[in-house]
Design a protein around this motif. Structure first.
Motif, PDB file in Angstrom:
ATOM      1  N   LEU A   1       0.466  -0.877   0.407  1.00  0.00           N
ATOM      2  CA  LEU A   1       0.062  -0.520  -0.072  1.00  0.00           C
ATOM      3  C   LEU A   1       0.793   1.188   0.415  1.00  0.00           C
ATOM      4  CD1 LEU A   1      -2.562   1.347  -0.042  1.00  0.00           C
ATOM      5  CD2 LEU A   1      -3.011   0.889   2.717  1.00  0.00           C
ATOM      6  N   ARG A   2       2.635   1.466   0.806  1.00  0.00           N
ATOM      7  CA  ARG A   2       2.924   2.092   0.863  1.00  0.00           C
ATOM      8  C   ARG A   2       3.477   2.866  -1.041  1.00  0.00           C
ATOM      9  NH1 ARG A   2       7.071   2.724   4.821  1.00  0.00           N
ATOM     10  NH2 ARG A   2       7.176   4.858   3.934  1.00  0.00           N
ATOM     11  N   VAL A   3       4.338   1.729  -0.952  1.00  0.00           N
ATOM     12  CA  VAL A   3       4.303   1.875  -2.413  1.00  0.00           C
ATOM     13  C   VAL A   3       3.237   2.337  -3.321  1.00  0.00           C
ATOM     14  CG1 VAL A   3       5.773   0.635  -3.908  1.00  0.00           C
ATOM     15  CG2 VAL A   3       6.603   0.324  -1.910  1.00  0.00           C
ATOM     16  N   LEU A   4       2.421   1.772  -3.276  1.00  0.00           N
ATOM     17  CA  LEU A   4       1.077   2.585  -4.544  1.00  0.00           C
ATOM     18  C   LEU A   4       1.075   3.709  -4.476  1.00  0.00           C
ATOM     19  CD1 LEU A   4      -0.699   1.704  -7.289  1.00  0.00           C
ATOM     20  CD2 LEU A   4      -2.355   0.700  -4.694  1.00  0.00           C
ATOM     21  N   MET A   5       0.700   3.639  -3.384  1.00  0.00           N
ATOM     22  CA  MET A   5       0.183   5.797  -2.644  1.00  0.00           C
ATOM     23  C   MET A   5       0.759   6.062  -2.870  1.00  0.00           C
ATOM     24  SD  MET A   5      -2.572   5.289  -0.826  1.00  0.00           S
ATOM     25  CE  MET A   5      -3.264   3.865  -2.527  1.00  0.00           C
TER      26      MET A   5
ATOM     27  N   PHE B   1      12.242   8.149  -1.433  1.00  0.00           N
ATOM     28  CA  PHE B   1      11.007   8.730  -1.158  1.00  0.00           C
ATOM     29  C   PHE B   1       9.968   8.599   0.067  1.00  0.00           C
ATOM     30  CE2 PHE B   1       6.531   9.766  -1.435  1.00  0.00           C
ATOM     31  CZ  PHE B   1       6.364  11.250  -1.867  1.00  0.00           C
ATOM     32  N   LEU B   2       9.950   6.755   0.173  1.00  0.00           N
ATOM     33  CA  LEU B   2       9.359   6.198   1.219  1.00  0.00           C
ATOM     34  C   LEU B   2      10.573   6.077   2.256  1.00  0.00           C
ATOM     35  CD1 LEU B   2       7.966   3.669  -1.153  1.00  0.00           C
ATOM     36  CD2 LEU B   2       6.772   5.675   0.759  1.00  0.00           C
ATOM     37  N   GLY B   3      11.774   6.185   2.136  1.00  0.00           N
ATOM     38  CA  GLY B   3      13.104   5.958   2.903  1.00  0.00           C
ATOM     39  C   GLY B   3      13.012   3.609   3.489  1.00  0.00           C
ATOM     40  N   VAL B   4      13.413   3.433   2.352  1.00  0.00           N
ATOM     41  CA  VAL B   4      13.137   2.019   2.402  1.00  0.00           C
ATOM     42  C   VAL B   4      14.058   1.925   2.125  1.00  0.00           C
ATOM     43  CG1 VAL B   4      10.948   1.801   3.520  1.00  0.00           C
ATOM     44  CG2 VAL B   4      11.290   1.746   0.902  1.00  0.00           C
ATOM     45  N   ASP B   5      14.362   0.740   2.141  1.00  0.00           N
ATOM     46  CA  ASP B   5      15.698  -0.177   1.457  1.00  0.00           C
ATOM     47  C   ASP B   5      14.608  -0.399  -0.323  1.00  0.00           C
ATOM     48  OD1 ASP B   5      17.231  -0.470   2.723  1.00  0.00           O
ATOM     49  OD2 ASP B   5      17.345  -2.339   3.857  1.00  0.00           O
ATOM     50  N   VAL B   6      15.895  -0.683  -0.813  1.00  0.00           N
ATOM     51  CA  VAL B   6      15.368  -0.812  -3.008  1.00  0.00           C
ATOM     52  C   VAL B   6      14.906  -2.348  -2.062  1.00  0.00           C
ATOM     53  CG1 VAL B   6      15.915  -1.162  -5.511  1.00  0.00           C
ATOM     54  CG2 VAL B   6      16.758   0.853  -3.437  1.00  0.00           C
ATOM     55  N   ALA B   7      15.294  -3.077  -1.651  1.00  0.00           N
ATOM     56  CA  ALA B   7      14.369  -4.353  -1.464  1.00  0.00           C
ATOM     57  C   ALA B   7      13.190  -4.807  -1.446  1.00  0.00           C
ATOM     58  CB  ALA B   7      15.525  -5.685  -0.674  1.00  0.00           C
ATOM     59  N   ASN B   8      13.137  -3.949  -0.373  1.00  0.00           N
ATOM     60  CA  ASN B   8      10.829  -3.607  -0.217  1.00  0.00           C
ATOM     61  C   ASN B   8      10.483  -2.718  -1.263  1.00  0.00           C
ATOM     62  OD1 ASN B   8      12.203  -4.460   2.298  1.00  0.00           O
ATOM     63  ND2 ASN B   8      11.975  -2.461   3.558  1.00  0.00           N
ATOM     64  N   VAL B   9      10.852  -2.645  -2.074  1.00  0.00           N
ATOM     65  CA  VAL B   9      10.344  -1.532  -3.040  1.00  0.00           C
ATOM     66  C   VAL B   9       9.884  -2.801  -3.914  1.00  0.00           C
ATOM     67  CG1 VAL B   9      10.359   0.093  -5.188  1.00  0.00           C
ATOM     68  CG2 VAL B   9      11.027   1.124  -2.353  1.00  0.00           C
ATOM     69  N   SER B  10      11.130  -3.120  -4.694  1.00  0.00           N
ATOM     70  CA  SER B  10      10.276  -4.344  -5.177  1.00  0.00           C
ATOM     71  C   SER B  10      10.169  -5.219  -5.285  1.00  0.00           C
ATOM     72  CB  SER B  10      12.881  -5.297  -5.453  1.00  0.00           C
ATOM     73  OG  SER B  10      12.436  -5.813  -6.795  1.00  0.00           O
ATOM     74  N   ARG B  11      10.044  -6.276  -4.232  1.00  0.00           N
ATOM     75  CA  ARG B  11       9.088  -7.043  -3.262  1.00  0.00           C
ATOM     76  C   ARG B  11       7.833  -6.612  -3.453  1.00  0.00           C
ATOM     77  NH1 ARG B  11      13.337  -8.486   0.245  1.00  0.00           N
ATOM     78  NH2 ARG B  11      12.367  -7.089   2.325  1.00  0.00           N
ATOM     79  N   ALA B  12       7.504  -5.238  -2.915  1.00  0.00           N
ATOM     80  CA  ALA B  12       6.389  -5.194  -3.540  1.00  0.00           C
ATOM     81  C   ALA B  12       6.045  -4.649  -4.713  1.00  0.00           C
ATOM     82  CB  ALA B  12       6.057  -3.705  -2.231  1.00  0.00           C
ATOM     83  N   ILE B  13       6.774  -4.220  -5.233  1.00  0.00           N
ATOM     84  CA  ILE B  13       6.151  -3.790  -7.091  1.00  0.00           C
ATOM     85  C   ILE B  13       5.807  -5.458  -7.499  1.00  0.00           C
ATOM     86  CG2 ILE B  13       6.837  -3.057  -9.383  1.00  0.00           C
ATOM     87  CD1 ILE B  13       8.272  -1.025  -8.573  1.00  0.00           C
ATOM     88  N   LYS B  14       6.617  -5.683  -7.107  1.00  0.00           N
ATOM     89  CA  LYS B  14       6.785  -7.950  -7.552  1.00  0.00           C
ATOM     90  C   LYS B  14       5.573  -8.004  -7.328  1.00  0.00           C
ATOM     91  CE  LYS B  14       8.769 -12.180  -8.082  1.00  0.00           C
ATOM     92  NZ  LYS B  14       9.756 -13.053  -7.787  1.00  0.00           N
TER      93      LYS B  14
END
Length: 109
Positions: free
Chosen positions: A9-13, A35-48
């Motif tokens: 949800l955070r990545v989508l927003m 922008f979110l202040g998280v690791d790229v790996a977390n964003v990558s998993r969320a996008i997947k």
């Protein structure tokens, strides 16, 4: 489909914040992570996962966009004209919210 996790949800927003006309977004995972202040790996998993849940998709040219049956930015008449083209990236399914607005169900075009 399942309800989105907090990370998804955070990545989508964040993606929606950078959404352009006709639901296209052109932002790197690194930029989203910063922008979110998280690791790229977390964003990558969320996008997947968002792709697997048919919330976002990518076309043959590498353009990423958000499913217009969930969120839409732009001219809805133009989006409806292109619905058959858009549907191919979401396996010919449109997505609609149920009456309690918590679960998303698949419905054929």
């Amino acid at each position: 489909m399942e309800i989105l996790t907090k990370r998804e949800l955070r990545v989508l927003m964040a993606i929606l914040r950078f959404l352009e006309y006709q639901n296209v977004f052109k932002i790197t995972q690194k930029t989203l992570a910063d922008f979110l202040g998280v690791d790229v790996a977390n964003v990558s998993r969320a996008i997947k996962t968002l792709r697997a849940k048919k919330i976002i998709s990518i076309d043959v040219n590498g353009t990423e966009f958000v499913n217009p049956y969930i969120f839409a930015k732009g001219n809805m008449l133009e989006i409806k004209k292109n619905s058959s083209e858009i549907a191919q990236y979401f396996n010919g399914q449109s997505l609609e919210l149920t009456e309690n607005n918590q679960r998303i169900i698949e419905k054929p075009f």
